[in-house]
Design an enzyme around this catalytic site. Structure first.
Site, PDB file in Angstrom:
ATOM      1  N   SER A   1       0.775  -1.280   0.022  1.00 23.23           N
ATOM      2  CA  SER A   1       0.026  -0.038  -0.023  1.00 23.23           C
ATOM      3  C   SER A   1       0.780   1.075  -0.048  1.00 23.23           C
ATOM      4  O   SER A   1       1.960   1.119   0.372  1.00 23.23           O
ATOM      5  CB  SER A   1      -0.958  -0.084   1.164  1.00 23.23           C
TER       6      SER A   1
ATOM      7  N   TYR B   1      -1.497  -0.540  10.296  1.00 22.98           N
ATOM      8  CA  TYR B   1      -1.547  -0.603   8.779  1.00 22.98           C
ATOM      9  C   TYR B   1      -0.342  -0.364   8.025  1.00 22.98           C
ATOM     10  O   TYR B   1       0.469  -1.025   7.337  1.00 22.98           O
ATOM     11  CB  TYR B   1      -2.848  -0.123   8.212  1.00 22.98           C
TER      12      TYR B   1
END
Length: 286
Positions: A179, A192
Site C-alpha cells: 500500500s 496498517y
C-alpha cells in the site's frame, strides 16, 4: 491528448467490514465486461488470497481469461466468492475456493496444499488479502488490533510464500499487495502502514533468494481503489481521498491493478521491485 474520463460517484454510504461487493455504490469495475484475454497464462495455476472481491477478483478474472486455473482464498464472504467463481468458470477455467482465516499458519499451508491437490501445482501466488482499521491516535489502537493487522497482512504473506516455493518451478512468480501507506502513512494508520512497509521491505531479499530458482517476486503498492475495504470508510473520507489524486481524480479501478499484475508476470526482467500504483497521490497528513 489524453482521453478525459468522467469522475464516477464515490460510494455514498459506509458498509460494514469486511463488506460485500453488492453493497457498494457504485459497484467497482473488475473487468467483467472489459477484459479480453489472449491465452498468455495457458496452463498456469494461480493462488490469489482475498480473491473474492476488489482487486483480488479483478486479478482472478484476468488470470482466468488468460488461460489460468485459479484458487481463491477468502475469509467468510461466500456470496462474493461464488460470484468470482462464476466469472472464472465462464472463462472456461477451473475455480477452487477455500475459506478461512489466514492468521493461522496451518490454514496458509492448507491453501497451498489445496492448490497443489486440486489444481496440480502453483505457478503464481498473489498475496493480496489484508486487514485495515483506522484510529484517531496510537493510544486508541488496541493491542489485539495491532497483532491482528500483522498476522493478516505480513505473517500470512510469509507463511504462504514459504509453503508455495516448494512447489514452484522456474518461471513462477509471487506478487504481493502492499500500500502507499507504507511510504505515506496517515495519522491513525500506524499498524496498517507498518505491516505494509514490512511487505515492501521483504520483497527484495526474497526476490534475490528465489532468483536462483527462477522465481520472481514483486510488490504493488496501490493507492485508493474502489473496493469493499475502501467502502468501509466514511463517505467524506472516500471522496476526499479520491479528489487528492492529481489525475485522474478518482478512486482506482480494480481492473487497473489486474493489468499491472499481468504486466509483471510477462516481464522477466521485472524482479524485486515495489511499484506504486496511485495516480501520483500525495496526501497531506490528515
Amino acid at each position: 491528448m489524453a482521453q478525459q474520463h468522467p469522475t464516477p460517484p464515490f460510494p455514498q454510504s459506509k458498509i460494514p467490514m469486511p463488506g460485500l461487493t453488492r453493497e457498494m455504490q457504485p459497484v467497482p469495475d473488475h473487468g467483467e465486461q472489459s477484459y479480453r484475454g489472449s491465452g498468455r497464462l495457458a496452463g498456469k495455476k494461480a493462488v490469489i488470497t482475498g480473491g473474492d472481491s476488489g482487486i483480488g477478483r479483478a486479478v482472478a478474472i484476468a488470470f482466468a481469461r488468460e488461460g489460468a486455473d485459479v484458487l481463491i482464498s477468502y475469509l467468510e464472504e461466500e456470496e462474493d466468492a461464488q460470484e468470482t467463481r462464476r466469472h472464472i468458470e465462464e472463462a472456461g477455467r477451473k475455480a477452487v475456493l477455500i475459506s478461512g482465516d489466514l492468521q493461522s499458519a496451518a490454514h496458509c499451508r492448507q491453501v497451498i496444499d489445496k492448490a497443489v491437490s486440486e489444481l496440480g501445482g502453483v505457478d503464481i501466488l498473489v498475496n493480496n488479502a489484508a486487514h485495515q482499521a483506522t484510529f484517531s491516535s496510537i493510544e486508541e489502537i488496541p493491542d489485539e488490533e495491532w497483532e491482528l493487522t500483522f498476522r493478516v497482512n505480513i505473517h500470512a504473506m510469509f507463511y504462504l510464500t514459504k509453503a508455495a516455493v516448494a512447489h514452484m518451478k522456474p518461471g513462477s512468480a509471487i506478487i504481493n499487495t502492499a500500500s502507499i501507506a507504507a511510504f505515506d502513512g496517515q495519522i491513525g494508520q500506524a499498524a496498517y502502514a507498518a505491516s505494509k512497509g514490512g511487505i515492501a521491505a521483504m520483497t527484495l531479499p526474497i526476490a534475490r533468494e528465489l532468483a536462483r530458482h527462477g522465481i520472481r517476486v514483486a510488490t504493488i503498492a496501490p493507492g485508493i481503489f474502489g473496493t469493499p475495504m475502501m467502502a468501509g470508510m466514511p463517505p467524506e473520507v472516500q471522496e476526499s481521498l479520491g479528489k487528492s489524486v492529481p489525475y485522474p481524480s478518482r478512486l482506482g479501478r480494480p481492473q487497473e491493478f489486474a493489468a499491472l499484475v499481468q504486466h509483471i508476470i510477462e516481464n522477466d526482467y521485472l524482479n524485486g521491485e515495489v511499484i506504486r500504483l496511485d495516480g501520483a497521490l500525495r496526501m497531506a497528513a490528515r
